[in-house]
Design an enzyme around this catalytic site. Structure first.
Site, PDB file in Angstrom:
ATOM      1  N   ASP A  64      -4.424  12.236 -14.877  1.00 22.44           N
ATOM      2  CA  ASP A  64      -3.677  11.140 -14.274  1.00 22.44           C
ATOM      3  C   ASP A  64      -2.881  11.747 -13.123  1.00 22.44           C
ATOM      4  OD1 ASP A  64      -1.875   9.191 -13.521  1.00 22.44           O
ATOM      5  OD2 ASP A  64      -1.263   8.664 -15.555  1.00 22.44           O
ATOM      6  N   SER A 145      -7.177   3.048   4.215  1.00 27.56           N
ATOM      7  CA  SER A 145      -7.613   1.660   4.275  1.00 27.56           C
ATOM      8  C   SER A 145      -7.246   1.092   5.638  1.00 27.56           C
ATOM      9  CB  SER A 145      -6.915   0.832   3.177  1.00 27.56           C
ATOM     10  OG  SER A 145      -7.088  -0.562   3.388  1.00 27.56           O
ATOM     11  N   TYR A 164       1.165  -2.281  -1.511  1.00 27.11           N
ATOM     12  CA  TYR A 164      -0.065  -1.530  -1.226  1.00 27.11           C
ATOM     13  C   TYR A 164      -0.204  -1.166   0.256  1.00 27.11           C
ATOM     14  CZ  TYR A 164      -5.097  -0.650  -0.641  1.00 27.11           C
ATOM     15  OH  TYR A 164      -6.317  -0.117  -0.301  1.00 27.11           O
ATOM     16  N   LYS A 168      -0.353   2.642   2.253  1.00 26.98           N
ATOM     17  CA  LYS A 168      -1.441   3.059   3.133  1.00 26.98           C
ATOM     18  C   LYS A 168      -0.925   3.427   4.521  1.00 26.98           C
ATOM     19  CE  LYS A 168      -4.704   2.772   0.122  1.00 26.98           C
ATOM     20  NZ  LYS A 168      -5.434   3.987  -0.308  1.00 26.98           N
TER      21      LYS A 168
END
Length: 252
Positions: A64, A145, A164, A168
Site C-alpha cells: 500500500d 492526467s 483529484y 494531478k
C-alpha cells in the site's frame, strides 16, 4: 528499448488498468518487473497470461503506497534481490467521491492526497536513491492526467471530481521539481509524466462510469502503456517532459 533488456522496473498500482498494462508491456520489452499492489493476488493472476520465460521476470509485492514503511520494505527487497531500480512507473492513483465544499468529506480527500501525492513521493524518492547509487541511466515515469492541466467540467449531472484534479496539478509541478533535483545531483536520471484523457479503467467511480461510457470515447490502458514505452525508449539525451494523449473525439 534494447538497452533496458533485463533491467529492473518497478510499477505501482500494478494490479489492474494502466498499471497492469504497463507491467505486461515492460515484461514484453525484456525488463524484469516488480509489481506493487494492495491486491497482490491480481498481479500473480496476471502472470498466468505470460510465457514461462516472462513469468520468471515478474515479481509481485503486496504494498500500500500510502504506507511509507511498506514502500521502504518493497524497495529494500528489490535492491537486495534484484540489485536496484532502473525504471519506475509511478501509476497508483484514486479518485475520491464527494465534494470539496462538504463538511463530511475529509476521509475521501485525505485518501486521495495520500495515494496520489504522498505515495508518489515515497516511490520516486526510493527509486531515485537506488538509481543514483547505481550511477547509471534511470527513468522515472509518473502517470498523470489531463486533469493536471485543466479541471474537466463534467456537468451538474455527474459528481464532483473532488480534490483529484488538485493532486494531478501537484504531480505536474513535482515533475519539474524532480527534473531540477535530478540535475542538481548530477545524475543520468530522467523524469517524465504521461497525461492521458479518460481511460477505460476501474479508477472511475461507478456513478461517473455509467454515464461517461455511453457518451464519451475512452483510451485503453494499453494506449497509455505504449506512451510509457516510447518515453523510456527515447535516447538518454532526450528529456521527455510530458506526453498528453486523448481519445479521438474527447470533448474536453
Amino acid at each position: 528499448m534494447e538497452r533496458w533488456c533485463n533491467k529492473v522496473a518497478v510499477v505501482s498500482g500494478a494490479s489492474a488498468g494502466i498499471g497492469a498494462a504497463c507491467t505486461r508491456a515492460l515484461i514484453g520489452a525484456g525488463m524484469v518487473v516488480v509489481g506493487l499492489a494492495r491486491r497482490q493476488e491480481r498481479v500473480e493472476n496476471l502472470r498466468s497470461g505470460l510465457s514461462p520465460e516472462q513469468q520468471s521476470r515478474l515479481h509481485a509485492i503486496k504494498c500500500d503506497i500510502t504506507q511509507e514503511d511498506q514502500v521502504l520494505k518493497a524497495f529494500d527487497w528489490t535492491c537486495r534481490q534484484l540489485g536496484g531500480v532502473d525504471v519506475l512507473v509511478s501509476n497508483a492513483g484514486i479518485i475520491g467521491t464527494g465534494e470539496l465544499s462538504e463538511r463530511d468529506d475529509r476521509a475521501a480527500m485525505r485518501s486521495t492526497i495520500e495515494t496520489n501525492i504522498m505515495g508518489t513521493v515515497y516511490c520516486v524518492r526510493e527509486s531515485f536513491h537506488s538509481m543514483k547509487k547505481r550511477g547509471t541511466e534511470g527513468h522515472v515515469v509518473i502517470v498523470n492526467s489531463v486533469a493536471g492541466y485543466q479541471v474537466p467540467n463534467l456537468g451538474p449531472q455527474l459528481p464532483s471530481l473532488n480534490i483529484y484534479p488538485a493532486t494531478k496539478f501537484a504531480l505536474r509541478a513535482m515533475n519539474e521539481i524532480y527534473r531540477q533535483e535530478f540535475q542538481r545531483h548530477k545524475t543520468a536520471v530522467r523524469v517524465s509524466t504521461v497525461s492521458p484523457g479518460i481511460v477505460d479503467t476501474d479508477i472511475l467511480p461507478e456513478q461517473i462510469q455509467g454515464i461517461i461510457k455511453q457518451h464519451m470515447p475512452m483510451l485503453r490502458s494499453d494506449d497509455v502503456a505504449d506512451a510509457v514505452l516510447w518515453a523510456i525508449g527515447t535516447p538518454p539525451n532526450v528529456q521527455v517532459h510530458n506526453i498528453t494523449i486523448k481519445p479521438q473525439g474527447e470533448k474536453f
